[in-house]
Design a protein around this motif. Structure first.
Motif, PDB file in Angstrom:
ATOM      1  N   GLU A  72     -88.277 -59.710  35.957  1.00  0.00           N
ATOM      2  CA  GLU A  72     -88.564 -58.443  35.270  1.00  0.00           C
ATOM      3  C   GLU A  72     -89.446 -57.790  36.264  1.00  0.00           C
ATOM      4  OE1 GLU A  72     -90.428 -59.219  31.696  1.00  0.00           O
ATOM      5  OE2 GLU A  72     -88.629 -59.959  30.643  1.00  0.00           O
ATOM      6  N   ASP A  78     -91.624 -51.687  36.394  1.00  0.00           N
ATOM      7  CA  ASP A  78     -91.313 -50.571  35.737  1.00  0.00           C
ATOM      8  C   ASP A  78     -90.237 -50.991  34.337  1.00  0.00           C
ATOM      9  OD1 ASP A  78     -88.985 -51.744  37.333  1.00  0.00           O
ATOM     10  OD2 ASP A  78     -88.222 -49.621  37.953  1.00  0.00           O
ATOM     11  N   SER A  79     -89.907 -51.990  34.485  1.00  0.00           N
ATOM     12  CA  SER A  79     -89.031 -52.534  33.226  1.00  0.00           C
ATOM     13  C   SER A  79     -89.795 -53.045  31.987  1.00  0.00           C
ATOM     14  CB  SER A  79     -87.772 -53.160  33.437  1.00  0.00           C
ATOM     15  OG  SER A  79     -88.426 -54.454  33.946  1.00  0.00           O
TER      16      SER A  79
END
Length: 107
Positions: free
Chosen positions: A96, A99-100
């Motif tokens: 991950e 920004d996600s």
């Protein structure tokens, strides 16, 4: 007291033109089959046809997804991507990016 003579009111002294104008106004605005009602119904028909096209595209997309899931490879791909399933001898790493990730500001 005399009514001032106007060149704009002169045609309305003719009874036939007066009746024609009253009839036209009645048919355009007050009748059960008036232009306003027809305009509203035509707008509704256009909206429903747009909705119909949207649902046809969605049905095509769903049929394509069902066709994919009916094969072994498609079903395995879906299980791996959606539910992170794995075979017994495999390891899965989920990466991950910052920004996600959800933060308190995003919520």
């Amino acid at each position: 007291m005399a009514i001032p003579k106007s060149k704009y009111l002169k045609p309305f002294k003719n009874i036939f033109i007066l009746i024609l104008v009253v009839f036209a106004v009645w048919m355009l605005f007050f009748d059960a089959n008036s232009w306003l009602i027809h305009h509203e119904l035509n707008t509704d028909i256009e909206d429903l046809e747009n909705e119909k096209e949207y649902y046809k595209k969605e049905i095509e997309k769903d049929n394509k997804a069902l066709k994919e899931l009916s094969t072994e490879e498609g079903l395995e791909k879906f299980a791996r991507e959606a539910y992170y399933m794995k075979r017994d001898n495999e390891e899965i790493y989920i990466i991950e990016y910052e920004d996600s990730l959800k933060t308190k500001q995003d919520e």
